[in-house]
Design a protein around this motif. Structure first.
Motif, PDB file in Angstrom:
ATOM      1  N   MET A   1       0.842  -1.193   0.000  1.00  0.00           N
ATOM      2  CA  MET A   1       0.000   0.000   0.000  1.00  0.00           C
ATOM      3  C   MET A   1       0.879   1.246   0.000  1.00  0.00           C
ATOM      4  SD  MET A   1      -2.981   1.061   2.743  1.00  0.00           S
ATOM      5  CE  MET A   1      -1.830   1.420   4.083  1.00  0.00           C
ATOM      6  N   LYS A   2       0.563   2.191  -0.874  1.00  0.00           N
ATOM      7  CA  LYS A   2       1.286   3.446  -0.925  1.00  0.00           C
ATOM      8  C   LYS A   2       0.825   4.366   0.207  1.00  0.00           C
ATOM      9  CE  LYS A   2       1.721   3.277  -5.978  1.00  0.00           C
ATOM     10  NZ  LYS A   2       1.340   3.970  -7.244  1.00  0.00           N
ATOM     11  N   ILE A   3       1.715   5.227   0.632  1.00  0.00           N
ATOM     12  CA  ILE A   3       1.398   6.174   1.707  1.00  0.00           C
ATOM     13  C   ILE A   3       1.609   7.603   1.208  1.00  0.00           C
ATOM     14  CG2 ILE A   3       1.909   6.970   4.037  1.00  0.00           C
ATOM     15  CD1 ILE A   3       0.751   4.207   4.070  1.00  0.00           C
ATOM     16  N   GLY A   4       0.523   8.367   1.207  1.00  0.00           N
ATOM     17  CA  GLY A   4       0.592   9.778   0.858  1.00  0.00           C
ATOM     18  C   GLY A   4       0.336  10.643   2.084  1.00  0.00           C
ATOM     19  N   ILE A   5       0.446  11.940   1.887  1.00  0.00           N
ATOM     20  CA  ILE A   5       0.235  12.887   2.974  1.00  0.00           C
ATOM     21  C   ILE A   5      -0.605  14.045   2.458  1.00  0.00           C
ATOM     22  CG2 ILE A   5       2.378  14.131   2.448  1.00  0.00           C
ATOM     23  CD1 ILE A   5       2.697  14.657   5.457  1.00  0.00           C
ATOM     24  N   GLY A   6      -1.465  14.567   3.302  1.00  0.00           N
ATOM     25  CA  GLY A   6      -2.252  15.731   2.929  1.00  0.00           C
ATOM     26  C   GLY A   6      -1.489  17.022   3.161  1.00  0.00           C
ATOM     27  N   VAL A   7      -1.961  18.080   2.513  1.00  0.00           N
ATOM     28  CA  VAL A   7      -1.488  19.419   2.837  1.00  0.00           C
ATOM     29  C   VAL A   7      -2.550  20.075   3.718  1.00  0.00           C
ATOM     30  CG1 VAL A   7      -0.159  19.642   0.716  1.00  0.00           C
ATOM     31  CG2 VAL A   7      -2.501  20.480   0.761  1.00  0.00           C
ATOM     32  N   PRO A   8      -2.160  20.993   4.591  1.00  0.00           N
ATOM     33  CA  PRO A   8      -3.120  21.548   5.546  1.00  0.00           C
ATOM     34  C   PRO A   8      -3.927  22.712   4.969  1.00  0.00           C
ATOM     35  CG  PRO A   8      -0.955  22.395   6.030  1.00  0.00           C
ATOM     36  CD  PRO A   8      -0.783  21.441   4.873  1.00  0.00           C
ATOM     37  N   ASN A   9      -4.421  22.562   3.746  1.00  0.00           N
ATOM     38  CA  ASN A   9      -5.083  23.703   3.092  1.00  0.00           C
ATOM     39  C   ASN A   9      -6.440  24.032   3.698  1.00  0.00           C
ATOM     40  OD1 ASN A   9      -5.976  21.178   1.659  1.00  0.00           O
ATOM     41  ND2 ASN A   9      -7.272  22.622   0.530  1.00  0.00           N
ATOM     42  N   GLN A  10      -7.026  23.120   4.488  1.00  0.00           N
ATOM     43  CA  GLN A  10      -8.306  23.413   5.111  1.00  0.00           C
ATOM     44  C   GLN A  10      -8.220  23.394   6.635  1.00  0.00           C
ATOM     45  OE1 GLN A  10     -10.900  24.675   3.849  1.00  0.00           O
ATOM     46  NE2 GLN A  10     -10.766  24.306   1.656  1.00  0.00           N
ATOM     47  N   VAL A  11      -7.035  23.644   7.164  1.00  0.00           N
ATOM     48  CA  VAL A  11      -6.921  23.993   8.579  1.00  0.00           C
ATOM     49  C   VAL A  11      -7.332  25.459   8.708  1.00  0.00           C
ATOM     50  CG1 VAL A  11      -5.324  24.348  10.497  1.00  0.00           C
ATOM     51  CG2 VAL A  11      -5.137  22.284   9.088  1.00  0.00           C
ATOM     52  N   ARG A  12      -8.212  25.749   9.650  1.00  0.00           N
ATOM     53  CA  ARG A  12      -8.731  27.124   9.766  1.00  0.00           C
ATOM     54  C   ARG A  12      -7.593  28.154   9.843  1.00  0.00           C
ATOM     55  NH1 ARG A  12     -13.261  30.138  11.232  1.00  0.00           N
ATOM     56  NH2 ARG A  12     -14.598  28.287  11.354  1.00  0.00           N
ATOM     57  N   ASP A  13      -7.706  29.165   8.987  1.00  0.00           N
ATOM     58  CA  ASP A  13      -6.762  30.284   8.962  1.00  0.00           C
ATOM     59  C   ASP A  13      -5.324  29.850   8.701  1.00  0.00           C
ATOM     60  OD1 ASP A  13      -8.810  32.165   9.397  1.00  0.00           O
ATOM     61  OD2 ASP A  13      -8.691  31.872  11.573  1.00  0.00           O
ATOM     62  N   VAL A  14      -5.162  28.780   7.947  1.00  0.00           N
ATOM     63  CA  VAL A  14      -3.822  28.341   7.559  1.00  0.00           C
ATOM     64  C   VAL A  14      -3.088  29.486   6.865  1.00  0.00           C
ATOM     65  CG1 VAL A  14      -4.616  27.432   5.328  1.00  0.00           C
ATOM     66  CG2 VAL A  14      -2.521  26.531   6.363  1.00  0.00           C
ATOM     67  N   ARG A  15      -1.785  29.551   7.066  1.00  0.00           N
ATOM     68  CA  ARG A  15      -0.958  30.532   6.358  1.00  0.00           C
ATOM     69  C   ARG A  15      -0.695  29.982   4.955  1.00  0.00           C
ATOM     70  NH1 ARG A  15       4.562  31.062   5.793  1.00  0.00           N
ATOM     71  NH2 ARG A  15       4.894  29.288   7.190  1.00  0.00           N
ATOM     72  N   PRO A  16      -1.270  30.581   3.915  1.00  0.00           N
ATOM     73  CA  PRO A  16      -1.179  29.985   2.581  1.00  0.00           C
ATOM     74  C   PRO A  16       0.251  29.735   2.096  1.00  0.00           C
ATOM     75  CG  PRO A  16      -2.884  31.661   2.597  1.00  0.00           C
ATOM     76  CD  PRO A  16      -2.171  31.764   3.915  1.00  0.00           C
ATOM     77  N   ALA A  17       1.196  30.584   2.497  1.00  0.00           N
ATOM     78  CA  ALA A  17       2.573  30.441   2.017  1.00  0.00           C
ATOM     79  C   ALA A  17       3.230  29.146   2.482  1.00  0.00           C
ATOM     80  CB  ALA A  17       3.414  31.639   2.462  1.00  0.00           C
ATOM     81  N   ILE A  18       2.621  28.448   3.440  1.00  0.00           N
ATOM     82  CA  ILE A  18       3.217  27.197   3.916  1.00  0.00           C
ATOM     83  C   ILE A  18       3.042  26.065   2.909  1.00  0.00           C
ATOM     84  CG2 ILE A  18       1.225  26.176   5.114  1.00  0.00           C
ATOM     85  CD1 ILE A  18       3.076  25.412   7.392  1.00  0.00           C
ATOM     86  N   ILE A  19       2.086  26.189   2.003  1.00  0.00           N
ATOM     87  CA  ILE A  19       1.732  25.056   1.138  1.00  0.00           C
ATOM     88  C   ILE A  19       2.864  24.650   0.197  1.00  0.00           C
ATOM     89  CG2 ILE A  19       0.165  24.327  -0.708  1.00  0.00           C
ATOM     90  CD1 ILE A  19      -2.074  25.732   0.893  1.00  0.00           C
ATOM     91  N   PRO A  20       3.537  25.565  -0.516  1.00  0.00           N
ATOM     92  CA  PRO A  20       4.669  25.111  -1.332  1.00  0.00           C
ATOM     93  C   PRO A  20       5.779  24.472  -0.501  1.00  0.00           C
ATOM     94  CG  PRO A  20       3.961  27.307  -2.003  1.00  0.00           C
ATOM     95  CD  PRO A  20       3.239  26.995  -0.726  1.00  0.00           C
ATOM     96  N   GLN A  21       6.063  25.034   0.668  1.00  0.00           N
ATOM     97  CA  GLN A  21       7.077  24.448   1.547  1.00  0.00           C
ATOM     98  C   GLN A  21       6.662  23.048   1.983  1.00  0.00           C
ATOM     99  OE1 GLN A  21       7.441  26.347   5.366  1.00  0.00           O
ATOM    100  NE2 GLN A  21       9.370  25.318   5.889  1.00  0.00           N
ATOM    101  N   TRP A  22       5.401  22.906   2.368  1.00  0.00           N
ATOM    102  CA  TRP A  22       4.882  21.600   2.788  1.00  0.00           C
ATOM    103  C   TRP A  22       5.032  20.583   1.658  1.00  0.00           C
ATOM    104  CZ3 TRP A  22       2.311  20.801   7.622  1.00  0.00           C
ATOM    105  CH2 TRP A  22       1.787  19.501   7.791  1.00  0.00           C
ATOM    106  N   ALA A  23       4.725  21.022   0.448  1.00  0.00           N
ATOM    107  CA  ALA A  23       4.813  20.129  -0.704  1.00  0.00           C
ATOM    108  C   ALA A  23       6.247  19.674  -0.943  1.00  0.00           C
ATOM    109  CB  ALA A  23       4.258  20.831  -1.938  1.00  0.00           C
ATOM    110  N   ARG A  24       7.190  20.608  -0.904  1.00  0.00           N
ATOM    111  CA  ARG A  24       8.598  20.245  -1.131  1.00  0.00           C
ATOM    112  C   ARG A  24       9.114  19.282  -0.073  1.00  0.00           C
ATOM    113  NH1 ARG A  24       8.843  25.827  -2.629  1.00  0.00           N
ATOM    114  NH2 ARG A  24       9.380  26.412  -0.496  1.00  0.00           N
ATOM    115  N   LEU A  25       8.794  19.554   1.182  1.00  0.00           N
ATOM    116  CA  LEU A  25       9.261  18.685   2.259  1.00  0.00           C
ATOM    117  C   LEU A  25       8.633  17.297   2.169  1.00  0.00           C
ATOM    118  CD1 LEU A  25       9.192  21.220   5.238  1.00  0.00           C
ATOM    119  CD2 LEU A  25      11.227  20.244   4.139  1.00  0.00           C
ATOM    120  N   SER A  26       7.373  17.224   1.778  1.00  0.00           N
ATOM    121  CA  SER A  26       6.699  15.931   1.653  1.00  0.00           C
ATOM    122  C   SER A  26       7.293  15.105   0.530  1.00  0.00           C
ATOM    123  CB  SER A  26       5.202  16.154   1.407  1.00  0.00           C
ATOM    124  OG  SER A  26       4.597  16.808   2.503  1.00  0.00           O
TER     125      SER A  26
END
Length: 284
Positions: A1-26
């Motif tokens: 089974m493959k294992i993926g990870i979500g991005v926190p795009n629907q955590v309330r008031d998430v800081r949008p700039a974290i998403i590219p960083q989250w993607a690169r680290l994942s």
């Protein structure tokens, strides 16, 4: 089974700039896919925007919407958005689509919360037409560049109509954020509908689950808040199912592997990038 990870795009008031960083680290950590969660009437980042940001920040990791609310979109616009994200990523997108159940997400005039199943059936035909490069009604032009592919399509929902729709017109199925014991009948239903429709091979079966390592109370509160509009009982049930800590996460992974999931997307409940490495240490 493959294992993926979500991005926190629907955590309330998430800081949008974290998403590219989250993607690169994942991607660097070795997860197979990045997942997004979709709502409109909530203070997060639109899933199409999050996927586009992730596409531009990465080069190999898969992208999957689990799930995007299809019927809240005009079908041509969503098909063009998806094709663009897929093209920018080099063909890494899987479009996971569901009906949605919260009336406040339906913000486009004429696209209300009623009749969404029939509308999705029609929308899927439009998606396919757009991706084929057919000319748009009333236009001499297609909506997408030549060479656009048919984006792989997964459908969510835990009713027989969804299983039949998967068998008719999709590549697989995405389960809801519930335990494996509740997902198993859905997987079985999709497999049975697939065979009954005479489809070759097997449907792609994807599961999702919430996880936390740090600040579990805040994470559960975030999940409860996200689902609160669905009712107190549903919000309490889903938030209580967050897998907290290494042993709980390992047990969750094992439970979905046992029911035959092809991939499990583990969604974060707080927007702390340290949650990426903590999860990778346990499941990869």
């Amino acid at each position: 089974m493959k294992i993926g990870i979500g991005v926190p795009n629907q955590v309330r008031d998430v800081r949008p700039a974290i998403i590219p960083q989250w993607a690169r680290l994942s991607e660097s950590a070795g997860f197979t896919s990045l997942g997004t969660v979709g709502r409109i009437a909530y203070p997060g980042v639109m899933d199409t925007v999050a996927m586009a940001a992730a596409a531009g920040a990465t080069s190999t990791i898969g992208l999957i919407s689990n799930v995007l609310l299809g019927p809240v979109w005009p079908a041509v616009l969503l098909a063009k958005e998806a094709a663009g994200i897929d093209g920018i990523s080099g063909g890494r997108l899987t479009l996971g689509v569901g009906l949605g159940g919260r009336p406040d997400d339906y913000v486009v005039d004429g696209l209300g919360a009623r009749g969404t199943g029939k509308r999705l059936d029609a929308d899927i035909e439009i998606y396919r037409s757009v991706w084929r490069g057919d000319k748009l009604p009333g236009s001499d032009n297609p909506a997408v560049p030549e060479g656009t592919r048919q984006v792989p399509l997964l459908l969510g929902g835990m009713v027989q109509a969804t299983y039949d729709r998967v068998a008719r017109s999709a590549d697989g199925y995405i389960a809801g954020s519930v335990p494996a014991s509740m997902v198993k009948p859905a997987f079985d239903g999709v497999r049975a509908a697939w065979v009954a429709a005479g489809r070759e091979g097997s449907p792609r079966l994807v599961a999702i689950a919430y996880y936390a390592f740090a600040d579990a109370d805040a994470g559960r509160a975030n999940v409860h808040d996200y689902y609160s509009s669905a009712g107190a009982d549903i919000a309490a049930f889903i938030s209580s199912g967050v897998s907290v800590g290494a042993e709980a996460v390992k047990a969750t992974v094992a439970s979905f592997e046992e029911i035959g999931a092809d991939e499990l997307i583990l969604n974060p409940v707080i927007s702390d990038v340290d949650e990426i490495s903590r999860l990778a240490e346990v499941v990869l």
